[in-house]
Design a protein around this motif. Structure first.
Motif, PDB file in Angstrom:
ATOM      1  N   ILE A   1      -4.123  11.799   2.250  1.00  0.00           N
ATOM      2  CA  ILE A   1      -4.881  12.376   1.153  1.00  0.00           C
ATOM      3  C   ILE A   1      -5.118  11.393   0.016  1.00  0.00           C
ATOM      4  O   ILE A   1      -6.086  11.540  -0.724  1.00  0.00           O
ATOM      5  N   ALA A   2      -4.277  10.400  -0.134  1.00  0.00           N
ATOM      6  CA  ALA A   2      -4.484   9.420  -1.203  1.00  0.00           C
ATOM      7  C   ALA A   2      -3.689   8.162  -0.928  1.00  0.00           C
ATOM      8  O   ALA A   2      -2.553   8.246  -0.461  1.00  0.00           O
ATOM      9  N   THR A   3      -4.297   7.021  -1.184  1.00  0.00           N
ATOM     10  CA  THR A   3      -3.574   5.751  -1.109  1.00  0.00           C
ATOM     11  C   THR A   3      -3.832   4.939  -2.369  1.00  0.00           C
ATOM     12  O   THR A   3      -4.882   5.065  -3.005  1.00  0.00           O
ATOM     13  N   LEU A   4      -2.843   4.111  -2.691  1.00  0.00           N
ATOM     14  CA  LEU A   4      -2.905   3.239  -3.866  1.00  0.00           C
ATOM     15  C   LEU A   4      -2.454   1.854  -3.417  1.00  0.00           C
ATOM     16  O   LEU A   4      -1.296   1.665  -3.032  1.00  0.00           O
TER      17      LEU A   4
ATOM     18  N   CYS B   1      -3.471  -1.248   3.187  1.00  0.00           N
ATOM     19  CA  CYS B   1      -4.144   0.037   3.220  1.00  0.00           C
ATOM     20  C   CYS B   1      -5.324  -0.042   4.201  1.00  0.00           C
ATOM     21  O   CYS B   1      -6.475   0.030   3.795  1.00  0.00           O
ATOM     22  N   TRP B   2      -5.001  -0.147   5.471  1.00  0.00           N
ATOM     23  CA  TRP B   2      -6.052  -0.185   6.486  1.00  0.00           C
ATOM     24  C   TRP B   2      -5.492   0.294   7.807  1.00  0.00           C
ATOM     25  O   TRP B   2      -4.416  -0.125   8.182  1.00  0.00           O
ATOM     26  N   PRO B   3      -6.178   1.167   8.508  1.00  0.00           N
ATOM     27  CA  PRO B   3      -7.435   1.821   8.145  1.00  0.00           C
ATOM     28  C   PRO B   3      -7.258   2.751   6.947  1.00  0.00           C
ATOM     29  O   PRO B   3      -6.125   3.115   6.613  1.00  0.00           O
ATOM     30  N   PRO B   4      -8.347   3.139   6.309  1.00  0.00           N
ATOM     31  CA  PRO B   4      -8.250   4.010   5.128  1.00  0.00           C
ATOM     32  C   PRO B   4      -7.516   5.312   5.429  1.00  0.00           C
ATOM     33  O   PRO B   4      -7.745   5.939   6.460  1.00  0.00           O
ATOM     34  N   LEU B   5      -6.595   5.668   4.540  1.00  0.00           N
ATOM     35  CA  LEU B   5      -5.838   6.907   4.642  1.00  0.00           C
ATOM     36  C   LEU B   5      -5.027   6.994   5.946  1.00  0.00           C
ATOM     37  O   LEU B   5      -4.766   8.085   6.453  1.00  0.00           O
ATOM     38  N   LYS B   6      -4.628   5.855   6.443  1.00  0.00           N
ATOM     39  CA  LYS B   6      -3.762   5.777   7.616  1.00  0.00           C
ATOM     40  C   LYS B   6      -2.607   4.838   7.304  1.00  0.00           C
ATOM     41  O   LYS B   6      -2.712   3.989   6.419  1.00  0.00           O
ATOM     42  N   MET B   7      -1.541   4.968   8.051  1.00  0.00           N
ATOM     43  CA  MET B   7      -0.422   4.039   7.951  1.00  0.00           C
ATOM     44  C   MET B   7      -0.108   3.515   9.353  1.00  0.00           C
ATOM     45  O   MET B   7      -0.214   4.255  10.327  1.00  0.00           O
ATOM     46  N   ALA B   8       0.276   2.255   9.434  1.00  0.00           N
ATOM     47  CA  ALA B   8       0.604   1.652  10.716  1.00  0.00           C
ATOM     48  C   ALA B   8       1.903   2.236  11.275  1.00  0.00           C
ATOM     49  O   ALA B   8       2.664   2.896  10.559  1.00  0.00           O
ATOM     50  N   ALA B   9       2.168   1.938  12.521  1.00  0.00           N
ATOM     51  CA  ALA B   9       3.332   2.492  13.194  1.00  0.00           C
ATOM     52  C   ALA B   9       4.635   2.093  12.519  1.00  0.00           C
ATOM     53  O   ALA B   9       5.608   2.840  12.533  1.00  0.00           O
ATOM     54  N   GLY B  10       4.687   0.945  11.906  1.00  0.00           N
ATOM     55  CA  GLY B  10       5.920   0.473  11.285  1.00  0.00           C
ATOM     56  C   GLY B  10       6.072   0.826   9.822  1.00  0.00           C
ATOM     57  O   GLY B  10       6.969   0.322   9.148  1.00  0.00           O
ATOM     58  N   ALA B  11       5.224   1.732   9.328  1.00  0.00           N
ATOM     59  CA  ALA B  11       5.267   2.092   7.911  1.00  0.00           C
ATOM     60  C   ALA B  11       6.563   2.814   7.560  1.00  0.00           C
ATOM     61  O   ALA B  11       7.223   3.408   8.417  1.00  0.00           O
ATOM     62  N   LEU B  12       6.904   2.766   6.286  1.00  0.00           N
ATOM     63  CA  LEU B  12       8.057   3.501   5.779  1.00  0.00           C
ATOM     64  C   LEU B  12       7.615   4.900   5.373  1.00  0.00           C
ATOM     65  O   LEU B  12       6.540   5.061   4.799  1.00  0.00           O
ATOM     66  N   TRP B  13       8.468   5.894   5.624  1.00  0.00           N
ATOM     67  CA  TRP B  13       8.139   7.286   5.312  1.00  0.00           C
ATOM     68  C   TRP B  13       9.305   7.957   4.605  1.00  0.00           C
ATOM     69  O   TRP B  13      10.473   7.666   4.882  1.00  0.00           O
TER      70      TRP B  13
ATOM     71  N   ILE C   1      -7.941   5.359  -2.785  1.00  0.00           N
ATOM     72  CA  ILE C   1      -8.816   6.083  -1.860  1.00  0.00           C
ATOM     73  C   ILE C   1      -8.298   7.510  -1.788  1.00  0.00           C
ATOM     74  O   ILE C   1      -7.086   7.728  -1.706  1.00  0.00           O
ATOM     75  N   TYR C   2      -9.223   8.464  -1.845  1.00  0.00           N
ATOM     76  CA  TYR C   2      -8.858   9.871  -1.755  1.00  0.00           C
ATOM     77  C   TYR C   2      -9.602  10.540  -0.609  1.00  0.00           C
ATOM     78  O   TYR C   2     -10.764  10.237  -0.344  1.00  0.00           O
ATOM     79  N   ALA C   3      -8.940  11.495   0.015  1.00  0.00           N
ATOM     80  CA  ALA C   3      -9.625  12.335   0.990  1.00  0.00           C
ATOM     81  C   ALA C   3     -10.588  13.249   0.248  1.00  0.00           C
ATOM     82  O   ALA C   3     -10.335  13.651  -0.898  1.00  0.00           O
ATOM     83  N   ASP C   4     -11.673  13.598   0.902  1.00  0.00           N
ATOM     84  CA  ASP C   4     -12.667  14.472   0.273  1.00  0.00           C
ATOM     85  C   ASP C   4     -12.047  15.807  -0.149  1.00  0.00           C
ATOM     86  O   ASP C   4     -12.461  16.396  -1.145  1.00  0.00           O
ATOM     87  N   SER C   5     -11.051  16.254   0.604  1.00  0.00           N
ATOM     88  CA  SER C   5     -10.450  17.556   0.333  1.00  0.00           C
ATOM     89  C   SER C   5      -9.697  17.616  -0.994  1.00  0.00           C
ATOM     90  O   SER C   5      -9.465  18.706  -1.525  1.00  0.00           O
ATOM     91  N   VAL C   6      -9.335  16.453  -1.544  1.00  0.00           N
ATOM     92  CA  VAL C   6      -8.559  16.446  -2.795  1.00  0.00           C
ATOM     93  C   VAL C   6      -9.246  15.672  -3.906  1.00  0.00           C
ATOM     94  O   VAL C   6      -8.770  15.682  -5.054  1.00  0.00           O
ATOM     95  N   LYS C   7     -10.345  15.021  -3.595  1.00  0.00           N
ATOM     96  CA  LYS C   7     -11.034  14.190  -4.572  1.00  0.00           C
ATOM     97  C   LYS C   7     -11.423  15.022  -5.798  1.00  0.00           C
ATOM     98  O   LYS C   7     -11.967  16.124  -5.665  1.00  0.00           O
ATOM     99  N   GLY C   8     -11.118  14.495  -6.977  1.00  0.00           N
ATOM    100  CA  GLY C   8     -11.428  15.193  -8.219  1.00  0.00           C
ATOM    101  C   GLY C   8     -10.336  16.155  -8.665  1.00  0.00           C
ATOM    102  O   GLY C   8     -10.362  16.630  -9.803  1.00  0.00           O
TER     103      GLY C   8
ATOM    104  N   CYS D   1       0.856  -1.173   0.000  1.00  0.00           N
ATOM    105  CA  CYS D   1       0.000   0.000   0.000  1.00  0.00           C
ATOM    106  C   CYS D   1       0.906   1.241   0.000  1.00  0.00           C
ATOM    107  O   CYS D   1       1.808   1.354   0.836  1.00  0.00           O
ATOM    108  N   LEU D   2       0.677   2.137  -0.920  1.00  0.00           N
ATOM    109  CA  LEU D   2       1.464   3.365  -1.030  1.00  0.00           C
ATOM    110  C   LEU D   2       0.544   4.557  -0.820  1.00  0.00           C
ATOM    111  O   LEU D   2      -0.601   4.538  -1.292  1.00  0.00           O
ATOM    112  N   GLY D   3       1.041   5.569  -0.153  1.00  0.00           N
ATOM    113  CA  GLY D   3       0.156   6.685   0.141  1.00  0.00           C
ATOM    114  C   GLY D   3       0.857   8.024   0.155  1.00  0.00           C
ATOM    115  O   GLY D   3       2.078   8.110   0.268  1.00  0.00           O
ATOM    116  N   TRP D   4       0.037   9.049  -0.015  1.00  0.00           N
ATOM    117  CA  TRP D   4       0.496  10.428   0.119  1.00  0.00           C
ATOM    118  C   TRP D   4      -0.197  11.055   1.325  1.00  0.00           C
ATOM    119  O   TRP D   4      -1.423  10.925   1.490  1.00  0.00           O
ATOM    120  N   PHE D   5       0.586  11.753   2.122  1.00  0.00           N
ATOM    121  CA  PHE D   5       0.096  12.427   3.307  1.00  0.00           C
ATOM    122  C   PHE D   5       0.619  13.851   3.289  1.00  0.00           C
ATOM    123  O   PHE D   5       1.595  14.167   2.587  1.00  0.00           O
TER     124      PHE D   5
END
Length: 123
Positions: free
Chosen positions: A48-51, A101-113, A58-65, A33-37
């Motif tokens: 704001i977005a995950t793939l 990619c769970w929970p939506p638009l979140k990353m677990a504590a061990g995620a890479l940044w 999944i997109y946050a409402d603030s950036v959708k579209g 799961c890859l994401g932008w925050f």
């Protein structure tokens, strides 16, 4: 070697566009799961977005579209196409990767940044 390195940030006028890139160094890129925050001063970091590895997004409402997340598995690069930028899009933007990619638009504590890239939208 940093696992994730962002680039492409900068200053842009409101209504303009930017493309952010995130180069990854791991074999895991295509399946994770890859994401932008982003995080603006005084605000909490928001997803704001995950793939996902299966291509679902999944997109946050603030950036959708306005924003589109995509990737190139061969190059191991994650992209964020940002259109119709607003003043409130000003923030430090980070990419992240995790096994799921769970929970939506979140990353677990061990995620890479990554280290982040600054986006500033001016009027």
């Amino acid at each position: 070697q940093d696992p994730l390195v962002e680039s492409g940030g900068g200053s842009v006028e409101a209504g303009g566009s930017l493309i952010l890139s995130c180069a990854a160094s791991g074999y895991w890129f295509s399946s994770y799961c890859l994401g932008w925050f982003r995080q603006a001063p005084g605000n909490e970091r928001e997803g704001i977005a995950t793939l996902d590895g299966d291509g679902s997004t999944i997109y946050a409402d603030s950036v959708k579209g306005r924003f589109t997340v995509s990737k190139d598995n061969a190059k191991r690069i994650l992209y964020l196409q940002m259109n119709s930028l607003k003043l409130e899009d000003t923030a430090m933007y980070y990419c992240a990767a995790d096994r799921r990619c769970w929970p939506p638009l979140k990353m677990a504590a061990g995620a890479l940044w990554g280290q982040g890239t600054q986006v500033t939208v001016a009027s």
